[in-house]
Write a protein that holds these residues in place. Structure first.
Motif, PDB file in Angstrom:
ATOM      1  N   ARG A   1       0.894  -1.322  -0.256  1.00  0.00           N
ATOM      2  CA  ARG A   1       0.127  -0.093   0.048  1.00  0.00           C
ATOM      3  C   ARG A   1       0.769   1.353  -0.076  1.00  0.00           C
ATOM      4  NH1 ARG A   1      -2.574  -0.444   6.199  1.00  0.00           N
ATOM      5  NH2 ARG A   1      -0.777   0.196   7.297  1.00  0.00           N
ATOM      6  N   GLN A   2       0.313   2.303  -0.549  1.00  0.00           N
ATOM      7  CA  GLN A   2       0.948   3.605  -0.745  1.00  0.00           C
ATOM      8  C   GLN A   2      -0.132   4.797  -0.146  1.00  0.00           C
ATOM      9  OE1 GLN A   2       2.863   4.274  -4.446  1.00  0.00           O
ATOM     10  NE2 GLN A   2       4.325   5.789  -3.399  1.00  0.00           N
ATOM     11  N   ALA A   3       0.348   5.320   0.832  1.00  0.00           N
ATOM     12  CA  ALA A   3      -0.471   6.637   1.145  1.00  0.00           C
ATOM     13  C   ALA A   3       0.103   7.853   0.715  1.00  0.00           C
ATOM     14  CB  ALA A   3      -0.428   6.358   2.889  1.00  0.00           C
ATOM     15  N   PRO A   4      -0.533   8.865   0.633  1.00  0.00           N
ATOM     16  CA  PRO A   4       0.000  10.129  -0.038  1.00  0.00           C
ATOM     17  C   PRO A   4       1.326  10.331   0.673  1.00  0.00           C
ATOM     18  CG  PRO A   4      -2.385  10.248  -0.037  1.00  0.00           C
ATOM     19  CD  PRO A   4      -1.964   9.053   0.891  1.00  0.00           C
ATOM     20  N   GLY A   5       2.258  10.841  -0.140  1.00  0.00           N
ATOM     21  CA  GLY A   5       3.685  11.479   0.299  1.00  0.00           C
ATOM     22  C   GLY A   5       4.353  10.237   0.979  1.00  0.00           C
ATOM     23  N   LYS A   6       3.997   9.231   0.900  1.00  0.00           N
ATOM     24  CA  LYS A   6       4.952   7.942   1.766  1.00  0.00           C
ATOM     25  C   LYS A   6       5.178   6.864   0.630  1.00  0.00           C
ATOM     26  CE  LYS A   6       2.731   8.504   6.131  1.00  0.00           C
ATOM     27  NZ  LYS A   6       2.297   7.679   7.204  1.00  0.00           N
ATOM     28  N   GLU A   7       6.309   6.248   0.870  1.00  0.00           N
ATOM     29  CA  GLU A   7       6.748   5.162   0.139  1.00  0.00           C
ATOM     30  C   GLU A   7       5.687   3.939   0.045  1.00  0.00           C
ATOM     31  OE1 GLU A   7      10.392   6.640  -0.943  1.00  0.00           O
ATOM     32  OE2 GLU A   7      10.126   4.556  -1.074  1.00  0.00           O
ATOM     33  N   ARG A   8       5.977   3.228  -0.802  1.00  0.00           N
ATOM     34  CA  ARG A   8       4.951   1.946  -0.941  1.00  0.00           C
ATOM     35  C   ARG A   8       5.460   1.113  -0.013  1.00  0.00           C
ATOM     36  NH1 ARG A   8       3.225  -0.166  -6.651  1.00  0.00           N
ATOM     37  NH2 ARG A   8       2.833   2.037  -7.012  1.00  0.00           N
ATOM     38  N   GLU A   9       4.631   0.366   0.902  1.00  0.00           N
ATOM     39  CA  GLU A   9       5.029  -0.523   1.815  1.00  0.00           C
ATOM     40  C   GLU A   9       4.262  -1.694   1.636  1.00  0.00           C
ATOM     41  OE1 GLU A   9       3.948   1.081   5.911  1.00  0.00           O
ATOM     42  OE2 GLU A   9       1.799   1.030   5.456  1.00  0.00           O
ATOM     43  N   PHE A  10       5.166  -2.796   2.243  1.00  0.00           N
ATOM     44  CA  PHE A  10       4.716  -4.148   2.570  1.00  0.00           C
ATOM     45  C   PHE A  10       3.302  -4.217   3.289  1.00  0.00           C
ATOM     46  CE2 PHE A  10       4.581  -8.709   2.427  1.00  0.00           C
ATOM     47  CZ  PHE A  10       4.422  -9.264   3.747  1.00  0.00           C
ATOM     48  N   VAL A  11       2.388  -5.138   2.918  1.00  0.00           N
ATOM     49  CA  VAL A  11       1.044  -5.261   3.778  1.00  0.00           C
ATOM     50  C   VAL A  11       1.175  -6.761   4.187  1.00  0.00           C
ATOM     51  CG1 VAL A  11      -1.200  -5.298   4.019  1.00  0.00           C
ATOM     52  CG2 VAL A  11       0.007  -3.280   2.913  1.00  0.00           C
ATOM     53  N   ALA A  12       1.401  -7.763   3.185  1.00  0.00           N
ATOM     54  CA  ALA A  12       0.952  -8.940   3.419  1.00  0.00           C
ATOM     55  C   ALA A  12       1.423  -9.876   2.299  1.00  0.00           C
ATOM     56  CB  ALA A  12      -0.710  -9.517   3.756  1.00  0.00           C
ATOM     57  N   ALA A  13       1.693 -11.345   2.405  1.00  0.00           N
ATOM     58  CA  ALA A  13       2.270 -11.844   1.406  1.00  0.00           C
ATOM     59  C   ALA A  13       1.863 -13.342   1.672  1.00  0.00           C
ATOM     60  CB  ALA A  13       3.528 -11.754   1.384  1.00  0.00           C
ATOM     61  N   ILE A  14       1.668 -14.221   0.623  1.00  0.00           N
ATOM     62  CA  ILE A  14       1.407 -15.568   0.747  1.00  0.00           C
ATOM     63  C   ILE A  14       2.067 -16.254  -0.158  1.00  0.00           C
ATOM     64  CG2 ILE A  14      -0.649 -15.397  -1.222  1.00  0.00           C
ATOM     65  CD1 ILE A  14      -2.236 -17.064   0.810  1.00  0.00           C
ATOM     66  N   ASN A  15       2.412 -17.695   0.124  1.00  0.00           N
ATOM     67  CA  ASN A  15       3.306 -18.383  -0.848  1.00  0.00           C
ATOM     68  C   ASN A  15       2.390 -19.123  -1.702  1.00  0.00           C
ATOM     69  OD1 ASN A  15       2.163 -20.531   0.602  1.00  0.00           O
ATOM     70  ND2 ASN A  15       3.904 -21.884   0.558  1.00  0.00           N
ATOM     71  N   TRP A  16       3.034 -19.866  -2.624  1.00  0.00           N
ATOM     72  CA  TRP A  16       2.366 -20.363  -4.036  1.00  0.00           C
ATOM     73  C   TRP A  16       1.059 -21.201  -3.586  1.00  0.00           C
ATOM     74  CZ3 TRP A  16       1.578 -25.528  -5.334  1.00  0.00           C
ATOM     75  CH2 TRP A  16       2.216 -26.377  -4.367  1.00  0.00           C
ATOM     76  N   SER A  17       1.134 -21.940  -2.264  1.00  0.00           N
ATOM     77  CA  SER A  17       0.256 -22.803  -1.994  1.00  0.00           C
ATOM     78  C   SER A  17      -0.827 -22.417  -1.333  1.00  0.00           C
ATOM     79  CB  SER A  17       0.660 -24.224  -1.314  1.00  0.00           C
ATOM     80  OG  SER A  17       1.314 -23.803  -0.180  1.00  0.00           O
ATOM     81  N   GLY A  18      -0.556 -21.115  -0.727  1.00  0.00           N
ATOM     82  CA  GLY A  18      -1.475 -20.706   0.324  1.00  0.00           C
ATOM     83  C   GLY A  18      -1.312 -21.001   1.761  1.00  0.00           C
ATOM     84  N   GLY A  19      -0.114 -22.125   1.968  1.00  0.00           N
ATOM     85  CA  GLY A  19      -0.086 -22.404   3.195  1.00  0.00           C
ATOM     86  C   GLY A  19       0.721 -21.556   4.266  1.00  0.00           C
ATOM     87  N   ILE A  20       1.667 -20.455   3.800  1.00  0.00           N
ATOM     88  CA  ILE A  20       2.683 -19.717   4.436  1.00  0.00           C
ATOM     89  C   ILE A  20       2.124 -18.490   3.986  1.00  0.00           C
ATOM     90  CG2 ILE A  20       4.716 -19.187   4.866  1.00  0.00           C
ATOM     91  CD1 ILE A  20       5.441 -21.811   3.990  1.00  0.00           C
ATOM     92  N   THR A  21       1.834 -17.354   5.249  1.00  0.00           N
ATOM     93  CA  THR A  21       1.430 -16.234   5.131  1.00  0.00           C
ATOM     94  C   THR A  21       2.367 -15.222   5.814  1.00  0.00           C
ATOM     95  OG1 THR A  21      -0.066 -16.289   6.728  1.00  0.00           O
ATOM     96  CG2 THR A  21      -1.068 -16.586   4.490  1.00  0.00           C
ATOM     97  N   TYR A  22       2.637 -14.020   5.514  1.00  0.00           N
ATOM     98  CA  TYR A  22       3.360 -13.085   6.495  1.00  0.00           C
ATOM     99  C   TYR A  22       2.708 -11.746   6.455  1.00  0.00           C
ATOM    100  CZ  TYR A  22       7.398 -10.893   8.306  1.00  0.00           C
ATOM    101  OH  TYR A  22       8.395 -10.483   9.299  1.00  0.00           O
ATOM    102  N   TYR A  23       2.525 -11.081   7.735  1.00  0.00           N
ATOM    103  CA  TYR A  23       1.942 -10.090   7.830  1.00  0.00           C
ATOM    104  C   TYR A  23       2.884  -8.902   8.162  1.00  0.00           C
ATOM    105  CZ  TYR A  23      -2.181 -12.593   7.110  1.00  0.00           C
ATOM    106  OH  TYR A  23      -2.970 -13.440   6.521  1.00  0.00           O
ATOM    107  N   ALA A  24       2.653  -7.546   7.879  1.00  0.00           N
ATOM    108  CA  ALA A  24       3.533  -6.384   8.523  1.00  0.00           C
ATOM    109  C   ALA A  24       2.796  -6.199   9.888  1.00  0.00           C
ATOM    110  CB  ALA A  24       3.000  -5.028   7.683  1.00  0.00           C
ATOM    111  N   ASP A  25       3.435  -5.693  10.871  1.00  0.00           N
ATOM    112  CA  ASP A  25       3.224  -5.629  12.109  1.00  0.00           C
ATOM    113  C   ASP A  25       1.936  -4.587  12.314  1.00  0.00           C
ATOM    114  OD1 ASP A  25       6.587  -5.785  13.622  1.00  0.00           O
ATOM    115  OD2 ASP A  25       5.195  -7.328  12.858  1.00  0.00           O
ATOM    116  N   SER A  26       1.755  -3.760  11.573  1.00  0.00           N
ATOM    117  CA  SER A  26       0.860  -2.861  11.521  1.00  0.00           C
ATOM    118  C   SER A  26      -0.500  -3.364  11.197  1.00  0.00           C
ATOM    119  CB  SER A  26       1.075  -1.644  10.696  1.00  0.00           C
ATOM    120  OG  SER A  26       1.315  -1.988   9.382  1.00  0.00           O
ATOM    121  N   VAL A  27      -0.536  -4.477  10.425  1.00  0.00           N
ATOM    122  CA  VAL A  27      -1.990  -5.345  10.234  1.00  0.00           C
ATOM    123  C   VAL A  27      -1.990  -6.467  10.708  1.00  0.00           C
ATOM    124  CG1 VAL A  27      -1.796  -4.014   7.993  1.00  0.00           C
ATOM    125  CG2 VAL A  27      -1.085  -6.347   8.152  1.00  0.00           C
TER     126      VAL A  27
END
Length: 124
Positions: A38-64
């Motif tokens: 995600r990217q808020a006005p005036g800020k860098e684009r930041e990581f929010v969440a990711a998921i591996n190919w199978s959907g079995g592994i996920t990872y989140y930014a602390d903020s969410v």
């Protein structure tokens, strides 16, 4: 031409929920990790969440963490972001992205294809 089409953004009050969807045009992406940034006005684009190919592994930014959930559809070419307990600071343009391989990544540079973005606005 590879396309990522996002949908589901909008305006919501604080404490509300939204569900973002991202559909990839290429079946070959079923074996690639996918993510949301995600990217808020005036800020860098930041990581929010990711998921591996199978959907079995996920990872989140602390903020969410604990509020957002990333998942993949059965065909593995669609990724979702369920966003609950939204806060005004979650306001941003949200982008989905496809990574070059099957493992999770949190850096923008690891992702090869990007959607056009969908606006999420959370009012206080």
């Amino acid at each position: 031409q590879v396309q990522l089409v996002e949908s589901g953004g909008g305006l919501v009050q604080a404490g509300g929920s939204l569900r973002l969807s991202c559909a990839a045009s290429a079946r070959t992406f079923s074996t690639n990790a996918m993510g949301w940034f995600r990217q808020a006005p005036g800020k860098e684009r930041e990581f929010v969440a990711a998921i591996n190919w199978s959907g079995g592994i996920t990872y989140y930014a602390d903020s969410v963490k604990g509020r957002f959930t990333i998942s993949r559809g059965n065909a593995k070419t669609t990724v979702y972001l369920q966003m609950n307990s939204l806060k005004p600071e979650d306001t941003a343009v949200y982008y989905c992205a496809v990574k070059g391989d099957l493992r999770i990544g949190t850096s923008r540079n690891e992702y090869d294809y990007w959607g056009q973005g969908t606006q999420v606005t959370v009012s206080s």
